[in-house]
Write an enzyme that holds these catalytic residues in place. Structure first.
Site, PDB file in Angstrom:
ATOM      1  CG  HIS A 102      26.748  35.560  44.620  1.00 23.55           C
ATOM      2  ND1 HIS A 102      25.693  35.460  45.488  1.00 23.55           N
ATOM      3  CD2 HIS A 102      27.167  36.836  44.694  1.00 23.55           C
ATOM      4  CE1 HIS A 102      25.482  36.633  46.066  1.00 23.55           C
ATOM      5  NE2 HIS A 102      26.372  37.478  45.596  1.00 23.55           N
ATOM      6  CB  ALA A 103      28.648  38.990  40.644  1.00 26.18           C
ATOM      7  CG  HIS A 104      33.138  35.516  43.069  1.00 26.24           C
ATOM      8  ND1 HIS A 104      32.243  34.782  42.317  1.00 26.24           N
ATOM      9  CD2 HIS A 104      34.290  34.816  43.055  1.00 26.24           C
ATOM     10  CE1 HIS A 104      32.826  33.687  41.868  1.00 26.24           C
ATOM     11  NE2 HIS A 104      34.089  33.687  42.293  1.00 26.24           N
ATOM     12  CB  ILE A 105      36.047  41.199  42.695  1.00 25.38           C
ATOM     13  CG1 ILE A 105      35.011  41.875  41.793  1.00 25.38           C
ATOM     14  CG2 ILE A 105      37.457  41.699  42.400  1.00 25.38           C
ATOM     15  CD1 ILE A 105      34.844  43.362  42.069  1.00 25.38           C
TER      16      ILE A 105
END
Length: 129
Positions: A91-94
């Site tokens: 899941h896209a994350h920064i």
């Protein structure tokens, strides 16, 4: 593509939330590199950050910027580092990581083990910054 992050977004798993809006969520990493290590995610289920539509991508980074400023105000550090790794959870994350040296952003470092009280103290300090 339901992930642990989706469960956090849906309130199925508790998290130490820092900031939230209609499309984004920021919360403390439960296996932090340093105190204040925060994850910023889109609520939309997208695996790869570069698969976000251009406007969604820009908005995610703008949200991350506002969270990074709160972290910098609340956690003693030289700067807030940024990393997009994407191997841990699909899941896209920064990652926003308070840094005092280059070693603070080394993902091979042993992770901190903090008590719930420590997490809550950090959560409150950043959320209220």
């Amino acid at each position: 593509m339901s992930t642990i992050f989706t469960k956090i977004i849906n309130g199925e798993i508790p998290a130490y939330k820092i900031a939230e809006d209609e499309h984004h969520l920021a919360f403390l990493d439960v296996m932090p590199l340093v105190k204040g290590h925060t994850l910023v995610i889109p609520k939309k289920e997208v695996d790869l950050i570069f698969d976000l539509e251009s406007e969604e991508f820009k908005n995610l980074w703008a949200f991350a910027q506002s969270v990074a400023k709160k972290i910098g105000a609340a956690v003693p550090c030289v700067r807030v580092g940024v990393a997009v790794v994407g191997l841990e959870v699909p899941h896209a994350h920064i990652h926003l990581v308070p840094m005092n040296s280059m070693q603070d952003l080394n993902f091979t470092n042993e992770r901190l083990k903090l008590s719930p009280e420590e997490f809550q103290g950090i959560q409150n300090a950043i959320a209220n910054a």
